[in-house]
Design a protein around this motif. Structure first.
Motif, PDB file in Angstrom:
ATOM      1  N   ILE A  36     -71.591   2.059 -17.169  1.00 24.87           N
ATOM      2  CA  ILE A  36     -70.831   1.362 -18.213  1.00 24.87           C
ATOM      3  C   ILE A  36     -71.672   0.270 -18.853  1.00 24.87           C
ATOM      4  CG2 ILE A  36     -68.896  -0.226 -18.554  1.00 24.87           C
ATOM      5  CD1 ILE A  36     -67.354   1.435 -16.555  1.00 24.87           C
ATOM      6  N   LEU A  37     -72.375  -0.505 -18.004  1.00 22.23           N
ATOM      7  CA  LEU A  37     -73.202  -1.589 -18.539  1.00 22.23           C
ATOM      8  C   LEU A  37     -74.322  -1.035 -19.415  1.00 22.23           C
ATOM      9  CD1 LEU A  37     -73.454  -3.946 -15.436  1.00 22.23           C
ATOM     10  CD2 LEU A  37     -72.057  -4.240 -17.464  1.00 22.23           C
ATOM     11  N   THR A  38     -74.908   0.113 -18.980  1.00 21.67           N
ATOM     12  CA  THR A  38     -75.990   0.706 -19.767  1.00 21.67           C
ATOM     13  C   THR A  38     -75.484   1.166 -21.121  1.00 21.67           C
ATOM     14  OG1 THR A  38     -76.873   1.535 -17.687  1.00 21.67           O
ATOM     15  CG2 THR A  38     -77.866   2.380 -19.687  1.00 21.67           C
ATOM     16  N   LEU A  39     -74.302   1.816 -21.115  1.00 24.83           N
ATOM     17  CA  LEU A  39     -73.738   2.273 -22.391  1.00 24.83           C
ATOM     18  C   LEU A  39     -73.468   1.085 -23.303  1.00 24.83           C
ATOM     19  CD1 LEU A  39     -72.569   4.480 -24.183  1.00 24.83           C
ATOM     20  CD2 LEU A  39     -70.386   4.152 -23.071  1.00 24.83           C
ATOM     21  N   ALA A  40     -72.885   0.017 -22.722  1.00 23.21           N
ATOM     22  CA  ALA A  40     -72.598  -1.170 -23.521  1.00 23.21           C
ATOM     23  C   ALA A  40     -73.873  -1.740 -24.118  1.00 23.21           C
ATOM     24  CB  ALA A  40     -71.902  -2.212 -22.657  1.00 23.21           C
ATOM     25  N   ALA A  41     -74.930  -1.817 -23.304  1.00 21.52           N
ATOM     26  CA  ALA A  41     -76.198  -2.373 -23.782  1.00 21.52           C
ATOM     27  C   ALA A  41     -76.791  -1.505 -24.883  1.00 21.52           C
ATOM     28  CB  ALA A  41     -77.177  -2.505 -22.626  1.00 21.52           C
ATOM     29  N   ALA A  42     -76.745  -0.172 -24.673  1.00 21.06           N
ATOM     30  CA  ALA A  42     -77.328   0.728 -25.657  1.00 21.06           C
ATOM     31  C   ALA A  42     -76.593   0.637 -26.991  1.00 21.06           C
ATOM     32  CB  ALA A  42     -77.293   2.161 -25.128  1.00 21.06           C
ATOM     33  N   CYS A  43     -75.248   0.626 -26.925  1.00 22.53           N
ATOM     34  CA  CYS A  43     -74.462   0.555 -28.161  1.00 22.53           C
ATOM     35  C   CYS A  43     -74.683  -0.771 -28.878  1.00 22.53           C
ATOM     36  CB  CYS A  43     -72.987   0.695 -27.863  1.00 22.53           C
ATOM     37  SG  CYS A  43     -72.556   2.307 -27.308  1.00 22.53           S
ATOM     38  N   SER A  44     -74.694  -1.864 -28.126  1.00 17.17           N
ATOM     39  CA  SER A  44     -74.893  -3.165 -28.751  1.00 17.17           C
ATOM     40  C   SER A  44     -76.228  -3.216 -29.466  1.00 17.17           C
ATOM     41  CB  SER A  44     -74.856  -4.270 -27.703  1.00 17.17           C
ATOM     42  OG  SER A  44     -73.770  -4.125 -26.861  1.00 17.17           O
ATOM     43  N   SER A  45     -77.278  -2.760 -28.753  1.00 16.32           N
ATOM     44  CA  SER A  45     -78.599  -2.808 -29.371  1.00 16.32           C
ATOM     45  C   SER A  45     -78.639  -1.934 -30.606  1.00 16.32           C
ATOM     46  CB  SER A  45     -79.660  -2.329 -28.396  1.00 16.32           C
ATOM     47  OG  SER A  45     -79.539  -3.000 -27.196  1.00 16.32           O
ATOM     48  N   ALA A  46     -78.057  -0.727 -30.496  1.00 21.53           N
ATOM     49  CA  ALA A  46     -78.096   0.182 -31.637  1.00 21.53           C
ATOM     50  C   ALA A  46     -77.404  -0.432 -32.844  1.00 21.53           C
ATOM     51  CB  ALA A  46     -77.441   1.504 -31.267  1.00 21.53           C
ATOM     52  N   SER A  47     -76.259  -1.120 -32.622  1.00 20.74           N
ATOM     53  CA  SER A  47     -75.552  -1.650 -33.785  1.00 20.74           C
ATOM     54  C   SER A  47     -76.266  -2.870 -34.355  1.00 20.74           C
ATOM     55  CB  SER A  47     -74.111  -1.972 -33.439  1.00 20.74           C
ATOM     56  OG  SER A  47     -74.057  -2.975 -32.489  1.00 20.74           O
ATOM     57  N   VAL A  48     -76.931  -3.662 -33.475  1.00 21.48           N
ATOM     58  CA  VAL A  48     -77.716  -4.785 -34.008  1.00 21.48           C
ATOM     59  C   VAL A  48     -78.875  -4.255 -34.842  1.00 21.48           C
ATOM     60  CG1 VAL A  48     -79.222  -6.685 -33.381  1.00 21.48           C
ATOM     61  CG2 VAL A  48     -77.055  -6.398 -32.217  1.00 21.48           C
ATOM     62  N   ILE A  49     -79.527  -3.188 -34.351  1.00 14.06           N
ATOM     63  CA  ILE A  49     -80.633  -2.598 -35.110  1.00 14.06           C
ATOM     64  C   ILE A  49     -80.136  -2.128 -36.476  1.00 14.06           C
ATOM     65  CG2 ILE A  49     -82.288  -0.692 -35.165  1.00 14.06           C
ATOM     66  CD1 ILE A  49     -82.191  -0.814 -32.053  1.00 14.06           C
ATOM     67  N   ASP A  50     -78.941  -1.520 -36.467  1.00 14.62           N
ATOM     68  CA  ASP A  50     -78.361  -1.042 -37.723  1.00 14.62           C
ATOM     69  C   ASP A  50     -78.166  -2.194 -38.707  1.00 14.62           C
ATOM     70  OD1 ASP A  50     -76.840   1.015 -39.308  1.00 14.62           O
ATOM     71  OD2 ASP A  50     -75.266  -0.462 -39.000  1.00 14.62           O
ATOM     72  N   VAL A  51     -77.634  -3.321 -38.204  1.00 12.86           N
ATOM     73  CA  VAL A  51     -77.441  -4.493 -39.077  1.00 12.86           C
ATOM     74  C   VAL A  51     -78.785  -5.000 -39.590  1.00 12.86           C
ATOM     75  CG1 VAL A  51     -76.707  -6.892 -39.117  1.00 12.86           C
ATOM     76  CG2 VAL A  51     -75.271  -5.197 -38.029  1.00 12.86           C
TER      77      VAL A  51
END
Lengths: 152, 152
Positions: free
Chosen positions: A92-107
């Motif tokens: 769960i923590l890995t998924l959260a980290a991956a999604c957060s990073s991906a959306s920051v990269i998108d921004v």
């Protein structure tokens, strides 16, 4: 009972753990070689979580390797519960980290300009992709072990 | 077999489903009342996922309510597999949406200024928090049903 492929102490589980270790190390390396990761909370979080996942997966890879060698799969309920809960929390923590990073990269990509020099941004992207792969393998082992635990 | 609290067709499951419906509707409302959500991919993604979670949870709440009323819990393996897989996929998507939105909000808050007027930003935050709560309930039902499925 029959041996469940992918549960702890099998060669499939050993490959999954090895994959987790490799992908999470790659994610950590790509993120920390891009020297500006500490300016975004999501990237710091990713680095922290990868720092937790690597020793966990590596230790369990060793355990799996050992129990494949001596041909004695682990079936103690207590050990299995710890492994399942640990895997589940970490996935769960890995998924959260991956999604957060991906959306920051998108921004960052959309805001353009100096926020995201192409050299850094592609590293961030590779790092997030590796984190997603690590999550995928981690949730697979978690499911296999949960299934084994509930059928004990 | 004994009835497992929280698995499909019990009153605990009915409460969990109702909670999911309420939290995901709240998340959708808070996000779409803040009129600028479509300028960030993560927010659009959150709205899309919440639009999937609401009908799913509501339908299953009705099913649970019906089977509590007629006192006949569902034990068909095929139906359970569909529910478990659906729950699992939706809970992963919800977590991904909640984390992405939360990290975008974090970036917006730090960049400051005109990107994040206080009125909108607090709405985004409430929306992400509601999405996390919906995820929590959704993963709980997924685990309970998975446990029931593996012990059938």
């Amino acid at each position: 009972m029959d041996e469940l492929p992918g549960s702890v102490g099998t060669s499939a589980s050993f490959s999954l753990r090895l994959g987790q270790t490799i992908f999470s190390s790659a994610s950590l390396l790509f993120m920390s070689m891009g020297v500006e990761f500490y300016s975004y909370t999501a990237f710091c979080y990713l680095v922290t979580i990868m720092g937790l996942v690597i020793p966990w997966s590596f230790t369990l890879a060793l355990v799996d390797g050992y129990s494949v060698l001596v041909r004695r799969p682990i079936r103690q309920q207590g050990v299995l519960i710890i492994i399942v809960v640990g895997d589940w929390v970490l996935s769960i923590l890995t998924l959260a980290a991956a999604c957060s990073s991906a959306s920051v990269i998108d921004v960052l990509l959309h805001s353009g300009g100096s926020n995201c020099p192409p050299k850094f941004c592609s590293r961030y992207q590779v790092s997030a992709a590796m984190a997603f792969l690590a999550w995928f393998l981690s949730s697979a082992t978690s499911l296999f072990n949960f299934w084994l635990l509930s059928s004990l």
